[in-house]
Design a protein around this motif. Structure first.
Motif, PDB file in Angstrom:
ATOM      1  N   GLN A  17      41.819  45.683  46.360  1.00 23.49           N
ATOM      2  CA  GLN A  17      40.703  44.753  46.564  1.00 23.49           C
ATOM      3  C   GLN A  17      40.960  43.421  45.872  1.00 23.49           C
ATOM      4  N   ILE A  18      41.502  43.483  44.655  1.00 22.33           N
ATOM      5  CA  ILE A  18      41.803  42.253  43.921  1.00 22.33           C
ATOM      6  C   ILE A  18      42.871  41.455  44.657  1.00 22.33           C
ATOM      7  N   ARG A  19      43.905  42.136  45.105  1.00 28.83           N
ATOM      8  CA  ARG A  19      44.972  41.441  45.841  1.00 28.83           C
ATOM      9  C   ARG A  19      44.441  40.813  47.128  1.00 28.83           C
ATOM     10  N   SER A  20      43.505  41.479  47.780  1.00 31.85           N
ATOM     11  CA  SER A  20      42.887  40.912  48.992  1.00 31.85           C
ATOM     12  C   SER A  20      42.120  39.638  48.663  1.00 31.85           C
ATOM     13  N   LEU A  21      41.410  39.646  47.533  1.00 38.76           N
ATOM     14  CA  LEU A  21      40.677  38.447  47.105  1.00 38.76           C
ATOM     15  C   LEU A  21      41.640  37.301  46.811  1.00 38.76           C
ATOM     16  N   VAL A  22      42.764  37.621  46.169  1.00 40.48           N
ATOM     17  CA  VAL A  22      43.765  36.596  45.867  1.00 40.48           C
ATOM     18  C   VAL A  22      44.335  36.038  47.161  1.00 40.48           C
ATOM     19  N   GLN A  23      44.685  36.924  48.080  1.00 41.49           N
ATOM     20  CA  GLN A  23      45.274  36.483  49.348  1.00 41.49           C
ATOM     21  C   GLN A  23      44.299  35.628  50.153  1.00 41.49           C
ATOM     22  N   ALA A  24      43.003  35.936  50.049  1.00 39.22           N
ATOM     23  CA  ALA A  24      41.990  35.167  50.779  1.00 39.22           C
ATOM     24  C   ALA A  24      41.629  33.858  50.063  1.00 39.22           C
ATOM     25  N   GLY A  25      42.191  33.667  48.868  1.00 36.79           N
ATOM     26  CA  GLY A  25      41.906  32.443  48.124  1.00 36.79           C
ATOM     27  C   GLY A  25      40.641  32.505  47.300  1.00 36.79           C
ATOM     28  N   ASN A  26      40.086  33.702  47.120  1.00 37.37           N
ATOM     29  CA  ASN A  26      38.847  33.859  46.348  1.00 37.37           C
ATOM     30  C   ASN A  26      39.092  34.176  44.876  1.00 37.37           C
ATOM     31  N   ALA A  27      40.339  34.330  44.504  1.00 37.79           N
ATOM     32  CA  ALA A  27      40.726  34.526  43.103  1.00 37.79           C
ATOM     33  C   ALA A  27      42.093  33.864  42.931  1.00 37.79           C
ATOM     34  N   PRO A  28      42.347  33.281  41.764  1.00 36.96           N
ATOM     35  CA  PRO A  28      43.594  32.536  41.582  1.00 36.96           C
ATOM     36  C   PRO A  28      44.834  33.427  41.553  1.00 36.96           C
ATOM     37  N   SER A  29      44.684  34.615  40.986  1.00 36.43           N
ATOM     38  CA  SER A  29      45.784  35.571  40.847  1.00 36.43           C
ATOM     39  C   SER A  29      45.182  36.877  40.354  1.00 36.43           C
ATOM     40  N   VAL A  30      45.986  37.932  40.348  1.00 38.91           N
ATOM     41  CA  VAL A  30      45.488  39.204  39.796  1.00 38.91           C
ATOM     42  C   VAL A  30      45.136  38.992  38.329  1.00 38.91           C
ATOM     43  N   SER A  31      46.013  38.340  37.582  1.00 36.64           N
ATOM     44  CA  SER A  31      45.738  38.082  36.161  1.00 36.64           C
ATOM     45  C   SER A  31      44.489  37.222  35.985  1.00 36.64           C
ATOM     46  N   GLY A  32      44.351  36.195  36.807  1.00 30.21           N
ATOM     47  CA  GLY A  32      43.172  35.335  36.729  1.00 30.21           C
ATOM     48  C   GLY A  32      41.895  36.103  37.001  1.00 30.21           C
ATOM     49  N   PHE A  33      41.937  36.992  37.985  1.00 31.06           N
ATOM     50  CA  PHE A  33      40.760  37.812  38.292  1.00 31.06           C
ATOM     51  C   PHE A  33      40.402  38.701  37.106  1.00 31.06           C
ATOM     52  N   VAL A  34      41.408  39.369  36.536  1.00 28.94           N
ATOM     53  CA  VAL A  34      41.160  40.274  35.410  1.00 28.94           C
ATOM     54  C   VAL A  34      40.666  39.490  34.199  1.00 28.94           C
ATOM     55  N   GLN A  35      41.239  38.318  33.935  1.00 28.49           N
ATOM     56  CA  GLN A  35      40.770  37.495  32.813  1.00 28.49           C
ATOM     57  C   GLN A  35      39.305  37.127  32.990  1.00 28.49           C
ATOM     58  N   HIS A  36      38.938  36.745  34.203  1.00 36.01           N
ATOM     59  CA  HIS A  36      37.540  36.398  34.476  1.00 36.01           C
ATOM     60  C   HIS A  36      36.640  37.617  34.300  1.00 36.01           C
ATOM     61  N   ALA A  37      37.063  38.769  34.818  1.00 34.52           N
ATOM     62  CA  ALA A  37      36.261  39.987  34.714  1.00 34.52           C
ATOM     63  C   ALA A  37      36.049  40.379  33.255  1.00 34.52           C
ATOM     64  N   VAL A  38      37.086  40.254  32.444  1.00 30.69           N
ATOM     65  CA  VAL A  38      36.964  40.579  31.018  1.00 30.69           C
ATOM     66  C   VAL A  38      36.012  39.605  30.335  1.00 30.69           C
ATOM     67  N   SER A  39      36.106  38.334  30.662  1.00 30.42           N
ATOM     68  CA  SER A  39      35.214  37.335  30.083  1.00 30.42           C
ATOM     69  C   SER A  39      33.754  37.633  30.414  1.00 30.42           C
ATOM     70  N   VAL A  40      33.502  37.957  31.677  1.00 29.85           N
ATOM     71  CA  VAL A  40      32.136  38.288  32.109  1.00 29.85           C
ATOM     72  C   VAL A  40      31.641  39.531  31.372  1.00 29.85           C
ATOM     73  N   ALA A  41      32.495  40.550  31.261  1.00 25.42           N
ATOM     74  CA  ALA A  41      32.103  41.785  30.579  1.00 25.42           C
ATOM     75  C   ALA A  41      31.798  41.532  29.099  1.00 25.42           C
ATOM     76  N   LEU A  42      32.617  40.719  28.436  1.00 26.38           N
ATOM     77  CA  LEU A  42      32.371  40.411  27.024  1.00 26.38           C
ATOM     78  C   LEU A  42      31.067  39.645  26.844  1.00 26.38           C
ATOM     79  N   ASP A  43      30.803  38.687  27.728  1.00 30.39           N
ATOM     80  CA  ASP A  43      29.538  37.949  27.667  1.00 30.39           C
ATOM     81  C   ASP A  43      28.361  38.894  27.898  1.00 30.39           C
ATOM     82  N   ASP A  44      28.526  39.831  28.820  1.00 27.67           N
ATOM     83  CA  ASP A  44      27.476  40.798  29.128  1.00 27.67           C
ATOM     84  C   ASP A  44      27.176  41.665  27.909  1.00 27.67           C
TER      85      ASP A  44
END
Length: 83
Positions: A17-44
């Motif tokens: 799913q993450i790779r599909s988002l990257v390929q569609a241009g909705n996430a910068p990279s797998v690492s970028g997606f995971v970094q964002h997800a971790v940031s959101v989780a920490l803020d939560d």
């Protein structure tokens, strides 16, 4: 900000799913997606911690042992052994 490379294990469907988002241009990279997800989780977590602290302050402070045992029983939390 300094970064460090780590290894993370994900379910194959999550990675697909993450790779599909990257390929569609909705996430910068797998690492970028995971970094964002971790940031959101920490803020939560920080937000929930602050909200809990405020609620406890408004309702008489931390839970008593009886209140904690009741909550663990109702919510299926860890069983507390009697000392």
């Amino acid at each position: 900000m300094a970064t460090r490379k780590v290894t993370v294990t994900l379910e194959e469907t999550q990675l697909d799913q993450i790779r599909s988002l990257v390929q569609a241009g909705n996430a910068p990279s797998v690492s970028g997606f995971v970094q964002h997800a971790v940031s959101v989780a920490l803020d939560d977590v920080a937000g929930w911690g602050a909200m809990l602290a405020e609620a406890l302050a408004q309702t008489g402070g931390p839970l008593s042992e009886d209140e904690r045992a009741w909550a663990d029983d109702v919510l299926g939390g860890p069983a507390q052994s009697a000392a």
